[in-house]
Design a protein around this motif. Structure first.
Motif, PDB file in Angstrom:
ATOM      1  N   UNK A  78       1.099  -0.088   4.281  1.00 45.86           N
ATOM      2  CA  UNK A  78       0.502   0.541   3.099  1.00 45.86           C
ATOM      3  C   UNK A  78      -0.690  -0.258   2.589  1.00 45.86           C
ATOM      4  N   UNK A  79      -0.556  -1.571   2.576  1.00 44.06           N
ATOM      5  CA  UNK A  79      -1.662  -2.418   2.127  1.00 44.06           C
ATOM      6  C   UNK A  79      -2.842  -2.336   3.096  1.00 44.06           C
ATOM      7  N   UNK A  80      -2.538  -2.269   4.396  1.00 45.71           N
ATOM      8  CA  UNK A  80      -3.608  -2.169   5.394  1.00 45.71           C
ATOM      9  C   UNK A  80      -4.335  -0.831   5.288  1.00 45.71           C
ATOM     10  N   UNK A  81      -3.586   0.248   5.077  1.00 45.07           N
ATOM     11  CA  UNK A  81      -4.205   1.567   4.921  1.00 45.07           C
ATOM     12  C   UNK A  81      -5.100   1.588   3.684  1.00 45.07           C
ATOM     13  N   UNK A  82      -4.622   0.998   2.611  1.00 47.05           N
ATOM     14  CA  UNK A  82      -5.429   0.949   1.388  1.00 47.05           C
ATOM     15  C   UNK A  82      -6.739   0.196   1.622  1.00 47.05           C
TER      16      UNK A  82
END
Length: 260
Positions: free
Chosen positions: A64-68
């Motif tokens: 999720x952090x990488x996608x953000x």
């Protein structure tokens, strides 16, 4: 009852899991494949079967952090090519788990990773450096489709049997000519979708429950600083060093699986 008592782990063991969670955040936003070390730490501290269920939500937090961070750099045509083959690989991995013991699983995946790392190094040395940008240079045409299907099946297989699909897909994206940001954006969406898709199966197998989620809630806090540091580091790593780090992390993961 606190989380450590619930899992019967010591302070040092929790510290090891926290470090592994931090490394997950770093690997998701900087050097994909480095979280094979996290996989080994989780399996060493927790029961092997339970460790896969605890690790999965931690991986999703990192996804999720990488996608953000890298959502604008994803290459969706590549993702759409990969997913059918990944699904087939998951089925193959499920059948493999019906008869294979832990030793056979580790040896098979370790050998696959080392072989693919060698092929990737050979291919990169034979090809000219790609121009800067996010677009891949080798994902179209018949050869590109065959490559995507082959790596997709292997990625689905390895992620199903050992949560070890990261190195396989990293090597595919490198071999397809992805530059750093395109690599990180495409892999971020790929693993978020794949890992979320694995949750119902893990719940059904009893690998994810209230007890595991309690530990995940504590460990997820350590994913964030790892992701922040990874984002900072990724901006300062040039393309050639980035590729070398990804391949090195894959080799370490493969050797680690063979020696365990």
């Amino acid at each position: 009852m606190n989380t450590m008592t619930l899992w019967h782990i010591s302070g040092w063991e929790f510290a090891a899991l926290a470090f592994a969670a931090l490394l997950v955040g770093f690997s998701k936003t900087a050097v994909s494949g480095a979280n094979t070390v996290s996989l080994a730490i989780f399996a060493a501290v927790l029961p092997a079967r339970a460790s896969t269920g605890v690790l999965l939500p931690v991986l999703i937090a990192g996804d999720l952090l990488a996608v953000r961070t890298y959502r604008r750099h994803a290459h969706w045509p590549t993702l759409l090519k990969l997913f059918p083959a990944v699904a087939a690989g998951v089925v193959v991995g499920t059948l493999f788990l019906e008869w294979a013991d832990d030793g056979a699983v580790r040896t098979s995946i370790g050998a696959i990773l080392l072989l693919m790392a060698g092929v990737t190094v050979w291919r990169r040395r034979r090809s000219d450096a790609a121009e800067d940008g996010d677009e891949p240079d080798a994902v179209t045409g018949r050869a590109g489709r065959i490559k995507a299907r082959s790596y997709g099946v292997l990625g689905g297989f390895t992620t199903m049997v050992a949560n070890a699909g990261g190195p396989v897909m990293s090597l595919y994206l490198l071999s397809a000519g992805f530059r750093k940001l395109g690599f990180l954006g495409t892999s971020a969406f790929f693993f978020l979708i794949v890992n979320v898709g694995k949750v119902p199966f893990s719940v059904g197998l009893g690998l994810i429950d209230g007890r595991s989620l309690l530990l995940d809630a504590a460990l997820a806090l350590f994913v964030v600083p790892g992701a922040v540091f990874g984002t900072w580091a990724a901006k300062r790593i040039d393309q050639r060093l980035f590729e070398r780090l990804v391949i090195a992390a894959t080799v370490v993961g493969g050797v680690q699986l063979l020696l365990r």
